[in-house]
Design a protein around this motif. Sequence first.
Motif, PDB file in Angstrom:
ATOM      1  N   LEU A  53       0.862  -1.235   0.084  1.00 51.26           N
ATOM      2  CA  LEU A  53       0.239  -0.177   0.035  1.00 51.26           C
ATOM      3  C   LEU A  53       0.828   1.205  -0.091  1.00 51.26           C
ATOM      4  CD1 LEU A  53      -2.820  -1.039   2.239  1.00 51.26           C
ATOM      5  CD2 LEU A  53      -3.094  -0.415   0.111  1.00 51.26           C
ATOM      6  N   ASP A  54       2.069   1.263   0.260  1.00 52.57           N
ATOM      7  CA  ASP A  54       3.007   2.377   0.360  1.00 52.57           C
ATOM      8  C   ASP A  54       3.242   2.756  -1.168  1.00 52.57           C
ATOM      9  OD1 ASP A  54       3.323   2.583   3.008  1.00 52.57           O
ATOM     10  OD2 ASP A  54       5.560   1.591   3.063  1.00 52.57           O
ATOM     11  N   PHE A  55       2.871   1.928  -1.946  1.00 50.41           N
ATOM     12  CA  PHE A  55       3.283   2.230  -3.587  1.00 50.41           C
ATOM     13  C   PHE A  55       1.823   2.632  -4.255  1.00 50.41           C
ATOM     14  CE2 PHE A  55       6.469  -0.328  -1.778  1.00 50.41           C
ATOM     15  CZ  PHE A  55       7.645   0.440  -1.878  1.00 50.41           C
ATOM     16  N   LYS A  56       0.802   2.425  -3.517  1.00 51.98           N
ATOM     17  CA  LYS A  56      -0.510   2.641  -4.266  1.00 51.98           C
ATOM     18  C   LYS A  56      -0.467   3.917  -5.254  1.00 51.98           C
ATOM     19  CE  LYS A  56      -3.827   4.561  -1.144  1.00 51.98           C
ATOM     20  NZ  LYS A  56      -3.872   5.663  -1.960  1.00 51.98           N
ATOM     21  N   ALA A  57      -1.188   3.961  -6.130  1.00 51.54           N
ATOM     22  CA  ALA A  57      -1.376   5.365  -6.788  1.00 51.54           C
ATOM     23  C   ALA A  57      -2.183   5.973  -5.943  1.00 51.54           C
ATOM     24  CB  ALA A  57      -1.999   5.107  -8.353  1.00 51.54           C
ATOM     25  N   ASP A  58      -2.264   7.382  -6.138  1.00 53.82           N
ATOM     26  CA  ASP A  58      -3.081   8.395  -5.387  1.00 53.82           C
ATOM     27  C   ASP A  58      -4.392   8.161  -5.497  1.00 53.82           C
ATOM     28  OD1 ASP A  58      -0.613   9.274  -4.259  1.00 53.82           O
ATOM     29  OD2 ASP A  58      -0.597  11.105  -5.373  1.00 53.82           O
ATOM     30  N   TRP A  59      -4.531   8.027  -6.906  1.00 58.90           N
ATOM     31  CA  TRP A  59      -6.312   7.936  -7.176  1.00 58.90           C
ATOM     32  C   TRP A  59      -6.944   6.612  -6.709  1.00 58.90           C
ATOM     33  CZ3 TRP A  59      -7.343   3.668 -10.334  1.00 58.90           C
ATOM     34  CH2 TRP A  59      -6.345   3.132 -11.078  1.00 58.90           C
ATOM     35  N   VAL A  60      -6.319   5.909  -6.142  1.00 58.30           N
ATOM     36  CA  VAL A  60      -6.678   4.416  -5.712  1.00 58.30           C
ATOM     37  C   VAL A  60      -7.267   4.485  -4.384  1.00 58.30           C
ATOM     38  CG1 VAL A  60      -6.163   2.052  -5.188  1.00 58.30           C
ATOM     39  CG2 VAL A  60      -5.182   3.207  -7.494  1.00 58.30           C
ATOM     40  N   THR A  61      -8.646   4.075  -4.148  1.00 53.18           N
ATOM     41  CA  THR A  61      -9.029   4.051  -2.595  1.00 53.18           C
ATOM     42  C   THR A  61      -9.330   2.506  -2.297  1.00 53.18           C
ATOM     43  OG1 THR A  61     -10.153   6.073  -2.979  1.00 53.18           O
ATOM     44  CG2 THR A  61     -10.851   4.755  -1.352  1.00 53.18           C
ATOM     45  N   PRO A  62      -8.389   1.877  -1.874  1.00 49.23           N
ATOM     46  CA  PRO A  62      -8.483   0.428  -1.647  1.00 49.23           C
ATOM     47  C   PRO A  62      -9.952   0.027  -0.815  1.00 49.23           C
ATOM     48  CG  PRO A  62      -6.426   0.992  -1.060  1.00 49.23           C
ATOM     49  CD  PRO A  62      -7.323   2.192  -1.221  1.00 49.23           C
ATOM     50  N   ARG A 115       3.888  -2.994   3.114  1.00 44.72           N
ATOM     51  CA  ARG A 115       4.798  -3.681   2.118  1.00 44.72           C
ATOM     52  C   ARG A 115       4.235  -5.009   2.228  1.00 44.72           C
ATOM     53  NH1 ARG A 115       9.665  -0.401   0.948  1.00 44.72           N
ATOM     54  NH2 ARG A 115       9.136   1.739   1.289  1.00 44.72           N
ATOM     55  N   TYR A 116       5.232  -6.117   2.403  1.00 43.92           N
ATOM     56  CA  TYR A 116       4.774  -7.340   2.378  1.00 43.92           C
ATOM     57  C   TYR A 116       3.856  -7.967   3.334  1.00 43.92           C
ATOM     58  CZ  TYR A 116       8.194  -7.444  -1.350  1.00 43.92           C
ATOM     59  OH  TYR A 116       9.173  -7.232  -2.430  1.00 43.92           O
ATOM     60  N   PRO A 117       3.097  -8.860   3.178  1.00 46.75           N
ATOM     61  CA  PRO A 117       2.146  -9.472   4.180  1.00 46.75           C
ATOM     62  C   PRO A 117       2.855 -10.449   5.288  1.00 46.75           C
ATOM     63  CG  PRO A 117       1.929 -10.653   2.141  1.00 46.75           C
ATOM     64  CD  PRO A 117       3.146  -9.569   1.979  1.00 46.75           C
TER      65      PRO A 117
END
Length: 190
Positions: free
Chosen positions: A152-161, A172-174
Amino acid sequence: MRQPVKCLLAAARCEILWLFKADGVEVGGVAMPVTLAGSCRCGAVRFTLGSHTPYPFMRCYCSICRKTGGGGGYAINLMGVASTLRVEGLGRVGHFRVATDPDTPACERHFCTSCGSALWVSDRRWPEHVHPFASAIDSPLPVPPSRTHIMLDFKADWVTPDIRPQDKSFPRYPDQSIEDWHRTHSLWID
């Protein structure tokens, strides 16, 4: 008569046979509970592989997954047994190596050279596994009881999970592998 073709997959020699579909009971001499069938968008590449872990639960938001196949801002990888991978249209499969960071060995991402569809990922650190993209799987997949959102540190700004109460999320990793998640949820298929 179709002949096996030798290829280098995840730094291990393997045979890839030209088949459309495995019989669902035995693939490459290994008993598999689930046979996943997949293809690219144009149909030039079709593949099957055996899997103990067919639930598409993990959404990866890293820039690599997002930019090479994640239309919703993420990609979903499954896990299969590398020795069971069978491909038709191998001549149309391209690959490139990419690392998530300088300290991580590069994994190989495979795609159709005709239409660009993301197909699967292999990693030299785990040569016994291959990770097909859920988006390339044509077989019906089960709905997971929860999801894990990673990188999630690398998600695009437009993405709302869409993170629901039963879901887990990680910058980062699970904390669990694909196998561990399936076993924890009693969804591992022997």
